[in-house]
Design a protein around this motif. Structure first.
Motif: not given
Length: 474
Positions: A387-388, A393-397, A414-422
């Motif tokens: 999922e990450m 990029p950090r995921p947002e609500q 940014l949704h074209n890449v998986r969100p990251g922890i950092t």
């Protein structure tokens, strides 16, 4: 013939080529005297160790092929690119096999080693490339004959939709595109599903998409709407990510929606693929492997720290140890993100609310965890599940995304890449306390998106470690 079926053909062909190549190489290996301790060729070929080596090497070779990105795109392959991709994969695999297996041989002279490397590379390349070329040429011929088609739907019923359809059909013999029909979407374009536009059927509207995607076996979605309202187009795009299909935008809208971000167009077709990142296939696959490996090791190695933090969170204040929240992730798919709880229990209101450094809702130990970013560690589980990513990029609500895109409509990229922890934004900017700050931080994330590379990911990880060690997380 679908993409999955063609991919299976390539995988099976590679496995057969690897097995035949290994058998032929072992015959040569025996003839040159590299394995003199076997009395006959049959004893050598059917030796348990040699058969075990075959299964181990099959896994090794297939891992190399996966990392090369050969199976990522199976339609429209360039034969020249396929040649060099196979060449480098076989070269890398040959070196690996040499150190894993061949180096254990005891030939009568060390010069035999050099000959064995050349024999293995030559034999395996001939078998593998020949098998691949046969499938690639067969697929290409079927595309030219119209037997294999990339079924797509054009969203829109105006001038841009007509132009997009013409361009797509003009490249049919090259890319195998086939237009299933138009899809009316905006209020000004709604018509009856039985209507005809430009000699093509209007197959429905937005309310019919879920049913049509499955019924018509759509492979790609083309967005070509006659609208200069970016918000309308963005609303359409958000609703399309859930189908997990390539989304291509008519090129004259791309400049507006991407805010000047460099994107790649399809050769010969003026469409921009909005679901492609700047990573090439090899980097993409390597990143996935690194994410899964590091997250798995991290969950094991940090398990004592997890236990300690769980106890401290429980002693710090009443409530659950972990905090979960829905975020929007890869391709716009919602997922539940996990953290160690840093706030007093039941402090969340019905409306999402961002936190800040002096937020009274944060517990005493929660401040320490935020300072060293320890509250983010449970997201290793999100990474392991796919999922990450470790970096992204950090995921947002969704609540905040809806506000961000009003001022920065290119956020959806940014949704074209998986969100990251950092992320680059988190490292260079830090946490955001309101939407304007989130938009400021977005500039760093867009910079990352445009310049994505494994080297940049490593740089961000080093900065993150420095942030954690120095306690400058807030």
């Amino acid at each position: 013939m679908r993409k999955k079926q063609i991919r299976i053909y390539y995988i099976m062909a590679d496995l057969i080529a690897l097995i035949l190549g290994w058998i032929c190489f072992n015959i040569v290996r025996f003839k040159v005297g590299a394995v003199e301790y076997y009395s006959s060729l049959s004893d050598f070929l059917f030796d348990f160790k040699n058969i075990a080596d075959l299964f181990i090497l099959l896994a090794f070779w297939m891992f190399i092929f996966f990392l090369s990105g050969y199976y990522n795109h199976v339609i429209g392959k360039s034969r020249l690119e396929e040649f060099f991709q196979t060449l480098f994969s076989i070269l890398l695999g040959t070196l690996g096999v040499f150190f894993l297996v061949i180096l254990n041989d005891i030939p009568w002279t060390y010069k035999v080693y050099y000959n064995l490397i050349i024999y293995l590379f030559t034999i395996q390349f001939i078998f593998t490339y020949t098998a691949r070329l046969i499938i690639t040429q067969t697929v290409t011929n079927k595309i030219h004959n119209g037997d294999i088609c990339q079924r797509c739907v054009v969203i829109g019923t105006g001038a841009r939709a007509r132009a997009a359809k013409e361009e797509i059909l003009s490249a049919r013999n090259t890319f195998g595109y086939d237009v299933a029909g138009y899809l009316a979407l905006l209020s000004g374009e709604k018509t009856l599903a039985s209507d005809i536009f430009d000699n093509f059927p209007i197959i429905g509207n937005i309310d019919d998409m879920d049913e049509l995607m499955e019924e018509l076996k759509i492979d790609e979605i083309i967005v070509a709407i006659d609208s200069d309202n970016d918000q309308e187009v963005l609303k359409v795009l958000y609703g399309l990510y859930k189908y997990n299909l390539p989304i291509k935008l008519y090129v004259d809208k791309a400049r507006i929606l991407t805010g000047g971000i460099r994107v790649r167009t399809l050769t010969g077709v003026p469409l921009v693929d909005l679901t492609e990142s700047n990573f090439n296939d090899t980097e993409h696959n390597i990143k996935i492997c690194i994410d899964r490996l590091v997250s798995a090791l991290g969950l094991v190695l940090f398990s004592p720290l997890f236990i300690y933090l769980m106890i401290r969170v429980r002693l710090d204040s009443k409530g659950p140890v972990f905090f979960s929240q829905w975020r929007v992730g890869y391709r716009g798919k919602p997922f539940k993100i996990w953290k160690f709880r840093t706030m007093y229990y039941e402090q969340e209101t019905s409306q999402p609310q961002l936190s800040w450094n002096t937020d009274p809702r944060i517990t005493p130990f929660g401040k320490i965890m935020r300072k060293y970013r320890l509250d983010e560690l449970p997201q290793l589980w999100n990474v392991l599940k796919g999922e990450m990513s470790l970096v992204g990029p950090r995921p947002e609500q969704k609540y905040y995304i809806d506000q961000i895109v009003k001022l920065a409509p290119y956020y959806y990229l940014l949704h074209n890449v998986r969100p990251g922890i950092t992320s680059w934004g988190l490292v260079k900017y830090g946490y955001a306390a309101d939407v304007p700050q989130m938009i400021e931080r977005l500039q760093y994330d867009m910079l990352y998106y445009e310049n994505m590379s494994l080297l940049l990911d490593l740089k961000i990880m080093i900065y993150t470690v420095k942030t954690v060690v120095t306690g400058k997380g807030v």
